[in-house]
Design an enzyme around this catalytic site. Structure first.
Site, PDB file in Angstrom:
ATOM      1  N   HIS A 202      47.808  31.751  36.474  1.00  0.00           N
ATOM      2  CA  HIS A 202      47.408  32.885  37.299  1.00  0.00           C
ATOM      3  C   HIS A 202      46.407  33.767  36.563  1.00  0.00           C
ATOM      4  O   HIS A 202      45.491  34.331  37.189  1.00  0.00           O
ATOM      5  CB  HIS A 202      48.602  33.728  37.735  1.00  0.00           C
ATOM      6  CG  HIS A 202      48.183  34.844  38.641  1.00  0.00           C
ATOM      7  ND1 HIS A 202      47.881  34.646  39.972  1.00  0.00           N
ATOM      8  CD2 HIS A 202      47.941  36.159  38.395  1.00  0.00           C
ATOM      9  CE1 HIS A 202      47.482  35.788  40.501  1.00  0.00           C
ATOM     10  NE2 HIS A 202      47.517  36.719  39.567  1.00  0.00           N
TER      11      HIS A 202
ATOM     12  N   HIS B  35      42.003  42.567  33.608  1.00  0.00           N
ATOM     13  CA  HIS B  35      40.877  42.954  34.458  1.00  0.00           C
ATOM     14  C   HIS B  35      39.874  43.848  33.729  1.00  0.00           C
ATOM     15  O   HIS B  35      38.666  43.681  33.878  1.00  0.00           O
ATOM     16  CB  HIS B  35      41.390  43.672  35.703  1.00  0.00           C
ATOM     17  CG  HIS B  35      42.366  42.882  36.496  1.00  0.00           C
ATOM     18  ND1 HIS B  35      42.075  41.650  37.033  1.00  0.00           N
ATOM     19  CD2 HIS B  35      43.659  43.138  36.856  1.00  0.00           C
ATOM     20  CE1 HIS B  35      43.126  41.180  37.683  1.00  0.00           C
ATOM     21  NE2 HIS B  35      44.100  42.069  37.595  1.00  0.00           N
TER      22      HIS B  35
END
Length: 303
Positions: A237, A264
């Site tokens: 993931h 991120h």
């Protein structure tokens, strides 16, 4: 190799991960060189937000676009990952809330929707960004790197001292010249710890989260009755997220991405550093299909 868009619009309704509200998503074809644009349709006047690294201004729990006027489009990374995995260049995505629906916590539902709409080639050559020299961002024991490579591959490692993670390797390398994004990456779901869920709920976040759209882990076990889709689903993931984060640059990358304990914020910082070093990259297009790196031969056929 040509640019791609959808052959027709397609819509879906899902739950926002943090708001818990129902969200209508409509994905539409866009003209060549238009790129990926989100349109907030729930505002008094619709606002278009063009995807670009400089607008990823909130990375606390997801990749969120925030304009200078405060218009937000959150949790874009799974949809962006699916768009990258299918080789789409131009889309208009209408969303009736401040975040993209979480669906099942992976990119697979978006893959299904986009393929159901149909994918078509356009008349303009696809523009790639080729990495010419290494670029790196390091923060303590965390790092991310882009390096020259005639194709596209991703190598990521995570580090969790937890029984659920220790049962499988925490490093995965995927070379897309030999592996399929749809089969190997798209189904890997987001994950979180039970104590994090409780913390988010207490702060009005994660209100749409459930065992239907995330892997939830307690002090010892995965709580989802069906278990994991892959033994190493957690790190897969993270690769899914990274592919979505990198595609915010607006073009497929010809290069190798690697990282350790990345997220991120670091993925976006790497893109900004790359763009700030003009001699580290170049735009390329291919009129001769035999010159296209083999990583991109595995993109699903148009139909």
């Amino acid at each position: 190799m040509q640019q791609r868009t959808l052959s027709q619009p397609i819509s879906a309704t899902g739950v926002g991960l943090h708001s818990g509200e129902r969200v209508l998503l409509v994905m539409k074809p866009a003209a060549p060189d238009a790129g990926i644009t989100f349109r907030r349709t729930d505002l008094p006047e619709p606002v278009d937000v063009k995807v670009q690294p400089s607008l990823v201004n909130d990375t606390r729990l997801s990749s969120t676009l925030v304009t200078d006027t405060g218009v937000r489009v959150g949790t874009i990374e799974h949809l962006m990952s699916a768009i990258a995995g299918l080789g789409l260049d131009n889309l208009l995505i209408e969303v009736g809330a401040a975040e993209i629906p979480i669906m099942d916590g992976s990119a697979a539902p978006f893959i299904y929707l986009l393929q159901s709409a149909g994918i078509v080639d356009q008349t303009v050559p696809k523009r790639f960004i080729r990495i010419l020299k290494p670029i790196e961002v390091v923060e303590g024991d965390k790092w991310v790197r882009l390096e020259p490579h005639d194709g596209f591959k991703v190598t990521l490692s995570i580090e969790f001292n937890h029984p659920a993670f220790n049962q499988a390797p925490q490093t995965v390398a995927i070379d897309f010249a030999h592996h399929s994004y749809i089969e190997e990456i798209s189904r890997a779901r987001t994950f979180g710890f039970m104590h994090e869920v409780e913390y988010m709920h207490s702060h009005g976040l994660g209100l749409g989260g459930s065992l239907d759209n995330a892997i939830v882990i307690d002090d010892e076990y995965v709580l989802n009755p069906e278990g994991l889709r892959f033994p190493d689903e957690f790190v897969r993931h993270k690769i899914l997220d990274a592919i979505g984060d990198l595609y915010v640059i607006g073009h497929p990358l010809i290069g190798a991405f690697s990282g350790h304990k990345s997220g991120h914020a670091m993925n976006n910082k790497l893109l900004r550093v790359l763009l700030a070093v003009p001699d580290a990259w170049e735009y390329v297009s291919f009129t001769d299909p035999t010159q296209v790196p083999s990583s991109f031969h595995r993109l699903p056929d148009v139909g």
